[in-house]
Design a protein around this motif. Sequence first.
Motif, PDB file in Angstrom:
ATOM      1  N   ALA A   1      93.397  17.493  92.173  1.00  0.00           N
ATOM      2  CA  ALA A   1      93.764  18.683  92.284  1.00  0.00           C
ATOM      3  C   ALA A   1      92.547  18.527  93.037  1.00  0.00           C
ATOM      4  CB  ALA A   1      93.597  19.899  91.071  1.00  0.00           C
ATOM      5  N   GLU A   2      90.896  18.279  92.751  1.00  0.00           N
ATOM      6  CA  GLU A   2      89.909  18.474  93.227  1.00  0.00           C
ATOM      7  C   GLU A   2      89.983  17.803  93.951  1.00  0.00           C
ATOM      8  OE1 GLU A   2      87.862  18.460  90.208  1.00  0.00           O
ATOM      9  OE2 GLU A   2      87.368  19.874  89.517  1.00  0.00           O
ATOM     10  N   ARG A   3      90.030  16.334  94.229  1.00  0.00           N
ATOM     11  CA  ARG A   3      90.791  14.862  95.291  1.00  0.00           C
ATOM     12  C   ARG A   3      91.170  15.092  96.419  1.00  0.00           C
ATOM     13  NH1 ARG A   3      91.196  11.443  91.730  1.00  0.00           N
ATOM     14  NH2 ARG A   3      93.198  11.084  92.102  1.00  0.00           N
ATOM     15  N   SER A   4      92.614  16.184  95.843  1.00  0.00           N
ATOM     16  CA  SER A   4      92.997  16.428  97.572  1.00  0.00           C
ATOM     17  C   SER A   4      93.207  17.984  98.016  1.00  0.00           C
ATOM     18  CB  SER A   4      94.861  16.649  96.703  1.00  0.00           C
ATOM     19  OG  SER A   4      95.146  17.813  95.777  1.00  0.00           O
ATOM     20  N   ALA A   5      91.879  18.491  97.502  1.00  0.00           N
ATOM     21  CA  ALA A   5      91.547  20.068  98.091  1.00  0.00           C
ATOM     22  C   ALA A   5      90.896  19.462  99.304  1.00  0.00           C
ATOM     23  CB  ALA A   5      90.595  20.722  97.522  1.00  0.00           C
TER      24      ALA A   5
ATOM     25  N   LYS B   1      93.371  18.092  86.679  1.00  0.00           N
ATOM     26  CA  LYS B   1      92.235  18.828  87.427  1.00  0.00           C
ATOM     27  C   LYS B   1      91.683  18.171  88.823  1.00  0.00           C
ATOM     28  CE  LYS B   1      87.546  21.478  86.309  1.00  0.00           C
ATOM     29  NZ  LYS B   1      87.655  21.761  85.470  1.00  0.00           N
ATOM     30  N   GLU B   2      91.010  16.890  87.888  1.00  0.00           N
ATOM     31  CA  GLU B   2      90.568  15.722  89.105  1.00  0.00           C
ATOM     32  C   GLU B   2      90.955  15.981  90.208  1.00  0.00           C
ATOM     33  OE1 GLU B   2      88.241  11.967  87.365  1.00  0.00           O
ATOM     34  OE2 GLU B   2      90.340  11.645  88.090  1.00  0.00           O
TER      35      GLU B   2
END
Length: 249
Positions: A244-248, A241-242
């Motif tokens: 994915a949030e960083r690459s969003a 999850k972290e």
Amino acid sequence: MTEYVYPPVIAAAKVMFRALDLRCTVEGAQNIPRTGGAVLVSNHISYLDFIFAGLAARPAERMVRFMAKKEVFDHRISGPLMRGMKHIPVDRQAGAAAYRDALNALKDGEVLGVFAEATISRSFTVKDIKAGAVRMAASAKVPMIPVALWGTQRLWTKGRPRNLRQRHVPVTILVGEPMYPTRVRDFTPVVDELHSRMSELVERAQREYPETPRPGEEWWQPAYLGGTAPTPEEAAEMDAKEAAERSAP
């Protein structure tokens, strides 16, 4: 090679240890060679692990050159220190340069420190490890030495406020027997063996640790020992999850 930065940093760390009355126990330090290249492969449970993994090499009078993410070198305070101690920056978008620098350091007789899990383990168990450390040791024809740290997570770890005023914390540092990987087409069996050895050392350090969590502090104990740290599966979901949030965008 003259060292202008590393010795003062070691001295400062010793002052911190004394001020906090950290009870550091190092076992197996004789497994670290006094000369020649070597790869120390440590588990990763704290932002301070490089200090304590490096401590394992002090009986052999060695200074460990750690591989660390490039962002640490870009920081205005930590950057000059990291470069002064001749640590090696890792740009995850261009890892070939870091690998080449690490290999050259090993061939020059340096001790290289690697956190093969790449990121801090939220579960405090050994995550999947990368093959890079094995490949480097095999290519440079140097020993690879597993290291287990325990107790450092109580000072500062991912998802928890740092607690550098906590006194009397025991820190366990176990140094395993060297492995001597050779160049092969498939490093998977050696990586699996390294993971097994690191896990055994970490679990031993956890089970033999001289303290158990007080009520309300169960967070620093792994789930398999009754603590409230995430299970490996839960930790993997949190990491995903972290990421994915960083690459969003």
